[in-house]
Write a protein that holds these residues in place. Structure first.
Motif: not given
Length: 325
Positions: A58-67, A106-111
């Motif tokens: 389970v992983c969120s995205t923060t800032g501008d598509g950052d992990a 950058r929706f859900c970019e980290a995931g």
């Protein structure tokens, strides 16, 4: 530290939402009898991940598509490995629930990055990927995703690489995604689940419209009884003189069926007609009778085992997973 055969529940969380969801899943898994461990993505060592059989992320995205901070090191490690270790995670079956906000580009970019890298390193998606939008309410995707997870997780734990693949649900334009400023990684869209439209009707993707990778798409169906039937059946076998072992085994059989597996229930003496040596999983409940003797409906099976073991050939049951009560 979790045993390699346990489920790894891993999270990357900046504000606490992803961690809370992941810990709830871990708690539920323990309550359902799964061996399981939980940690941040950064705290999952490379050796532990490479030895794992099943991982739920389970992983969120923060800032501008950052992990999130507690997932940055994990992503960095995946990126380094992707250039030279194509089969590093070939034993891993995984699923991922990505959290994001469609108000950001950058929706859900980290995931998505994690999904792309894991797939590129040989890991296989055992359950549909989820993408939850905090802008409209995470629960619209998170709750059905959590509810439908357990049947697929059970199959992944029992059958490993023989789990039927999820039903593909692919958007046009989702063949590639940006993973960093220097490279691209193809992303798997098998079983992608995102929110339906507000009125409950199918999204534009469901109607055949060409959409961007971040467009809403309908949920892929959870693995059904028909899909589970494609896997070899579990064998539940009993040796019972007074009925106790048979009763226990029958209860286990009903529980297995309720979890969506295909299964066969029979006395041990019927092992030949059930092609026992080719079964992937056997659950055996057997009592003892008299002075350590096998019950009447298991005596033939015990004689067969003794004869097979004395033959001196290669292990007849190599590859079978079993347990005995």
């Amino acid at each position: 530290m979790a045993h390699p055969s346990s489920v790894l529940f891993l999270y990357g969380s900046q504000t606490g939402n992803a961690e809370s969801i992941c810990r709830d899943l871990h708690f539920s898994a323990l309550g359902k009898g799964f061996p399981a461990g939980v940690s941040t993505l950064n705290d999952c060592s490379p050796a532990r991940l490479a030895a794992a059989v099943v991982a739920v992320i389970v992983c969120s995205t923060t800032g501008d598509g950052d992990a999130p901070d507690n997932a940055v090191g994990f992503l960095r490690w995946l990126r380094r490995q992707s250039a030279a270790n194509a089969a590093l995670l070939g034993n891993l079956h995984y699923t991922i629930l990505a959290l994001g906000d469609q108000n950001y580009s950058r929706f859900c970019e980290a995931g998505r990055k994690i999904n792309g890298f894991l797939s590129g390193l040989g890991a296989r998606l055992f359950y549909r990927r989820g993408e939850a939008d905090d802008g409209v309410g995470l629960e619209a995707v998170v709750e059905p995703w959590k509810q439908d997870l357990w049947g697929s997780l059970s199959q992944a734990m029992f059958f490993g690489s023989t789990v039927p693949p999820p039903t593909p649900c692919k958007d046009a334009g989702d063949d590639e995604m940006q993973v960093d400023t220097q490279s691209k990684s193809k992303t798997s869209t098998e079983g992608l689940i995102t929110p339906a439209s507000p009125n409950g009707s199918p999204s534009r993707a469901a109607q055949g419209a060409t959409t961007s990778p971040t467009s809403m798409t309908p949920a892929a169906p959870a693995p059904s009884g028909a899909a589970a039937a494609e896997a070899p059946p579990l064998l539940l076998l009993y040796g019972s003189q007074t009925g106790n072992a048979e009763s226990i085994c029958t209860d286990l059989y009903r529980m297995v069926l309720s979890m969506g597996f295909t299964a066969r229930l029979a006395p041990l003496n019927r092992h030949a007609e059930l092609s026992f040596p080719t079964a992937p999983v056997a659950i055996i409940v057997c009592s003892s009778s008299g002075n350590g003797d096998a019950p009447d409906n298991a005596a033939k099976f015990v004689r067969w085992l003794k004869k097979a073991g004395a033959g001196g050939a290669a292990p007849l049951l190599q590859g079978m997973r079993y347990t005995v009560l």
